[in-house]
Design an enzyme around this catalytic site. Structure first.
Site, mmCIF file in Angstrom:
data_model
loop_
_atom_site.group_PDB
_atom_site.id
_atom_site.type_symbol
_atom_site.label_atom_id
_atom_site.label_comp_id
_atom_site.label_asym_id
_atom_site.label_seq_id
_atom_site.Cartn_x
_atom_site.Cartn_y
_atom_site.Cartn_z
ATOM 1 N N GLU A 9 -7.119 2.813 -12.649
ATOM 2 C CA GLU A 9 -6.492 3.978 -12.006
ATOM 3 C C GLU A 9 -5.188 4.354 -12.712
ATOM 4 O O GLU A 9 -4.962 5.525 -13.041
ATOM 5 C CB GLU A 9 -6.218 3.686 -10.528
ATOM 6 N N GLY A 37 -9.030 -4.871 -16.709
ATOM 7 C CA GLY A 37 -9.892 -3.705 -16.449
ATOM 8 C C GLY A 37 -10.381 -3.665 -15.016
ATOM 9 O O GLY A 37 -11.528 -3.275 -14.749
ATOM 10 N N ILE A 47 -6.943 -1.445 -10.416
ATOM 11 C CA ILE A 47 -5.535 -1.029 -10.550
ATOM 12 C C ILE A 47 -5.263 -0.595 -11.993
ATOM 13 O O ILE A 47 -4.679 0.466 -12.236
ATOM 14 C CB ILE A 47 -4.582 -2.168 -10.112
ATOM 15 N N HIS A 87 -26.505 22.173 3.653
ATOM 16 C CA HIS A 87 -26.772 22.606 2.281
ATOM 17 C C HIS A 87 -25.892 23.800 1.937
ATOM 18 O O HIS A 87 -25.733 24.692 2.762
ATOM 19 C CB HIS A 87 -28.240 23.024 2.146
ATOM 20 N N SER A 102 0.415 -9.946 -0.716
ATOM 21 C CA SER A 102 0.145 -10.476 -2.050
ATOM 22 C C SER A 102 1.187 -9.967 -3.021
ATOM 23 O O SER A 102 1.951 -9.037 -2.722
ATOM 24 C CB SER A 102 -1.245 -10.025 -2.499
ATOM 25 N N CYS A 141 0.821 -1.215 0.000
ATOM 26 C CA CYS A 141 0.000 0.000 0.000
ATOM 27 C C CYS A 141 0.855 1.266 0.000
ATOM 28 O O CYS A 141 0.704 2.131 -0.847
ATOM 29 C CB CYS A 141 -0.951 -0.020 1.202
HETATM 30 P P1 FAD Z 1 1.427 -6.261 1.907
HETATM 31 O O1 FAD Z 1 1.171 -4.807 1.927
HETATM 32 O O2 FAD Z 1 1.725 -6.899 0.617
HETATM 33 O O3 FAD Z 1 2.602 -6.503 2.955
HETATM 34 C C1 FAD Z 1 3.229 -7.709 3.120
HETATM 35 C C2 FAD Z 1 4.671 -7.453 3.503
HETATM 36 O O4 FAD Z 1 5.252 -8.682 3.920
HETATM 37 C C3 FAD Z 1 5.526 -6.951 2.353
HETATM 38 O O5 FAD Z 1 6.068 -5.696 2.662
HETATM 39 C C4 FAD Z 1 6.600 -8.015 2.177
HETATM 40 O O6 FAD Z 1 7.876 -7.480 1.907
HETATM 41 C C5 FAD Z 1 6.605 -8.707 3.528
HETATM 42 N N1 FAD Z 1 7.014 -10.108 3.479
HETATM 43 C C6 FAD Z 1 6.510 -11.100 2.711
HETATM 44 N N2 FAD Z 1 7.064 -12.278 3.021
HETATM 45 C C7 FAD Z 1 7.948 -12.029 4.025
HETATM 46 C C8 FAD Z 1 8.829 -12.836 4.773
HETATM 47 N N3 FAD Z 1 8.895 -14.163 4.597
HETATM 48 N N4 FAD Z 1 9.591 -12.247 5.726
HETATM 49 C C9 FAD Z 1 9.528 -10.913 5.935
HETATM 50 N N5 FAD Z 1 8.705 -10.093 5.254
HETATM 51 C C10 FAD Z 1 7.931 -10.650 4.314
HETATM 52 N N6 FAD Z 1 -6.053 -0.833 -1.211
HETATM 53 C C11 FAD Z 1 -6.863 0.131 -0.732
HETATM 54 O O7 FAD Z 1 -7.530 -0.095 0.274
HETATM 55 N N7 FAD Z 1 -6.950 1.365 -1.323
HETATM 56 C C12 FAD Z 1 -6.250 1.667 -2.437
HETATM 57 O O8 FAD Z 1 -6.348 2.769 -2.951
HETATM 58 C C13 FAD Z 1 -5.397 0.678 -2.985
HETATM 59 N N8 FAD Z 1 -4.676 0.951 -4.076
HETATM 60 C C14 FAD Z 1 -3.830 0.009 -4.559
HETATM 61 C C15 FAD Z 1 -3.098 0.307 -5.699
HETATM 62 C C16 FAD Z 1 -2.235 -0.620 -6.216
HETATM 63 C C17 FAD Z 1 -1.440 -0.263 -7.443
HETATM 64 C C18 FAD Z 1 -2.059 -1.883 -5.565
HETATM 65 C C19 FAD Z 1 -1.083 -2.900 -6.091
HETATM 66 C C20 FAD Z 1 -2.775 -2.196 -4.432
HETATM 67 C C21 FAD Z 1 -3.683 -1.253 -3.918
HETATM 68 N N9 FAD Z 1 -4.450 -1.528 -2.790
HETATM 69 C C22 FAD Z 1 -5.307 -0.585 -2.313
HETATM 70 C C23 FAD Z 1 -4.400 -2.837 -2.106
HETATM 71 C C24 FAD Z 1 -3.502 -2.767 -0.865
HETATM 72 O O9 FAD Z 1 -2.259 -2.236 -1.239
HETATM 73 C C25 FAD Z 1 -3.338 -4.162 -0.263
HETATM 74 O O10 FAD Z 1 -4.617 -4.690 0.038
HETATM 75 C C26 FAD Z 1 -2.531 -4.113 1.026
HETATM 76 O O11 FAD Z 1 -1.298 -3.479 0.812
HETATM 77 C C27 FAD Z 1 -2.254 -5.527 1.553
HETATM 78 O O12 FAD Z 1 -1.675 -5.409 2.826
HETATM 79 P P2 FAD Z 1 -0.947 -6.638 3.527
HETATM 80 O O13 FAD Z 1 -0.330 -6.074 4.769
HETATM 81 O O14 FAD Z 1 -1.856 -7.787 3.638
HETATM 82 O O15 FAD Z 1 0.218 -7.080 2.521
#
Ligand code: FAD
Length: 469
Positions: free
Chosen positions: A190, A184, A187, A448, A148, A43
């Site tokens: 945008e 589509g 992501i 309003h 992911s 994110c």
């Molecule tokens: P992640 O943010 O993927 O974090 C997981 C972390 O774990 C990573 O930093 C990785 O390095 C670390 N990791 C993985 N394996 C290991 C390991 N074995 N040891 C140590 N570290 C590890 N969501 C919204 O709500 N609003 C938005 O506007 C939005 N815009 C987006 C735009 C784009 C282009 C993208 C790609 C996504 C967007 N999202 C948005 C979705 C959002 O980014 C994700 O849902 C969110 O980041 C997922 O969070 P998470 O903590 O589950 O995983």
């Protein structure tokens, strides 16, 4: 430095870091393992934040380029400094990721920089970024928050320069002449808008017959119309079968989704935006006895418990909408559950926003979902064309649509396409959290002239008392 903690969180994204902070607030000792050089995960680094920074900058660029004469404002030549625009985006990201680092320190969460793998259900080996290995144990639980990764297409190698994922698309060093977006979903739309606004020809190729399949169809039709007006081209029910690099050009082979003759398209940049897949590589989950579901997600039950006692999973790596605020909800509830509180979540009240212009925001059920579930519902829509503030602002695109149970009037879904929809949706989210009705919204006095009056008006329409339409 202790190697024993109450809680260890693997991943410093929007699931992991809030879980770590909340666990610390609840009196637990916490380590957060993250191998990226910065915290905040997808994110903050390559997702929500950089995309919204560029969407904002390019929206200003588009508005000023199109001219403000209507408002009596004359502007000279408008020039693009892409380096500055990308640099500003990087500064926003830098400020926020450093902010998370500060928050972890403030909450005495230790950030262990490295990659974690399971040795036992309560023990991890960390391959440290600085070299060497450290073994950590957790007495109350280990949370897998590894998020992911970009879903890839067979035979299409992402190089992050010409064939890019979201990561490369957020840092292109020149505006593409022709950007082909594969997918589509939100992501692709945008990021397609970002580069279209800066002058690229943009073609979105979608396998299905619609953009964003999870969106209410009426709203999706409006969005598609508006995006086409902004110059984006769409090819539906089309499959990309290959991308070939030819000097400066990319040759994209496409064919009808249902099969048929192959065609080729030329582009200089291809964005692969066909979704995201849960990431669990290298953790050794199978050795621990955790089997992934067919979509690669970690199955969890109430409290985010996996099949192995002491191991929990949260965020994009489990089922549910892949949205940052949903992942934070998971993280906070998970550690509250470990601390003895009720850990239940209701994803039905998690809003989703697409930050196109205008924005699209939704919560709850779509009309199609209600029909499929055989629920008797009523619908009320109100166009921004009839909202006085939208008229003052000169942006009357879109509408507000509310869906309620036909018998109880309970709000079941809200869908807004229009200016600032992402802000306005929260009134409906709160109403749904409280089990509210459209009558509750209609009886609430809205200031309003404001855009949120459209929610009240849509509620009045649904109740058969529409006033301004
Ligand atoms: P992640 O943010 O993927 O974090 C997981 C972390 O774990 C990573 O930093 C990785 O390095 C670390 N990791 C993985 N394996 C290991 C390991 N074995 N040891 C140590 N570290 C590890 N969501 C919204 O709500 N609003 C938005 O506007 C939005 N815009 C987006 C735009 C784009 C282009 C993208 C790609 C996504 C967007 N999202 C948005 C979705 C959002 O980014 C994700 O849902 C969110 O980041 C997922 O969070 P998470 O903590 O589950 O995983």
């Amino acid at each position: 430095m202790s190697d024993s903690f109450d809680i260890i969180v693997i991943g410093g994204g929007t699931a992991g870091y809030p879980a770590a902070i909340r666990a610390s607030q609840l009196g637990m000792s916490v380590a957060c393992i993250e191998r990226r050089p910065t915290l905040g995960g997808t994110c903050l680094n390559v997702g929500c934040i950089p995309s919204k920074a560029l969407l904002h900058s390019t929206e200003i660029f588009a508005e000023v380029s199109e001219g403000l004469e209507e408002h009596g404002i004359g502007i000279g030549g408008v020039a693009l400094n892409l380096r500055q625009m990308i640099g500003r985006k990087d500064e926003v990201v830098d400020g926020l990721t450093k902010g998370v680092e500060h928050l972890l320190k403030k909450n005495t969460v230790e950030w262990v920089k490295g990659s974690a793998r399971f040795e036992a259900s309560d023990r991890l080996a960390i391959d440290l970024v600085e070299g060497g290995t450290r073994t950590l144990t957790a007495s109350k639980g280990i949370l897998v928050a590894t998020g992911s990764d970009v879903a890839r297409l067979p035979g299409i190698d992402i190089d992050e320069e010409r064939i890019v994922s979201n990561t490369g698309a957020l840092s292109l060093n020149k505006v593409p002449e022709h950007l082909v977006v594969i997918g589509g979903g939100y992501i692709g739309l945008e990021l397609g808008c970002v580069w279209r606004r800066l002058g690229a020809k943009v073609t979105v190729i979608e396998f299905l017959e619609n953009i964003v399949p999870s969106m209410d169809r009426e709203i999706a039709r409006h969005l598609l119309k508006l995006l086409k007006q902004q110059g984006l081209d769409f090819r539906f029910e089309t499959k990309v079968t290959g991308v070939e690099k030819r000097d400066a050009d990319l040759l994209i082979s496409v064919e009808p989704a249902k099969g048929g003759a192959t065609e080729t398209l030329d582009a200089d940049v291809v964005l692969v935006a066909v979704g995201r897949k849960p990431y669990t590589e290298g953790l050794g989950l199978d050795r621990m006895g955790i089997t992934l579901d067919p979509k690669g997600r970690i199955p969890v039950e109430l409290g985010f418990k996996t099949a192995v006692s002491g191991i929990y999973a949260i965020g994009d790596v489990i089922a549910g909408p892949m949205l940052a605020h949903k992942t934070t909800l998971d993280g906070v509830r998970c550690v509250e559950g470990i601390a003895g509180r009720y850990p239940g979540v209701d994803y039905n009240t998690v809003p989703a926003v697409i930050y196109t212009s205008p924005e699209v925001a939704s919560v709850g059920k779509t009309e199609e979902e209600l029909k499929a579930a055989g629920i008797d519902y009523k619908s009320g829509t109100f166009p921004f064309l009839a909202n006085s503030r939208a008229r003052c602002n000169g942006d009357t695109r879109g509408l507000t649509k509310l869906l309620a149970d036909a018998k109880t009037d309970r709000l079941l879904g809200a869908h807004i396409i229009g200016p600032d929809a992402g802000t306005m949706i929260h009134e409906a989210v709160l109403a749904m959290e409280y089990g509210g009705t459209t009558e509750d919204i209609a009886l609430t006095t809205h200031a309003h002239p404001t855009l949120p009056e459209s929610l009240k008006e849509a509620a009045l329409v649904l109740l058969g008392q529409g006033m301004h339409i």
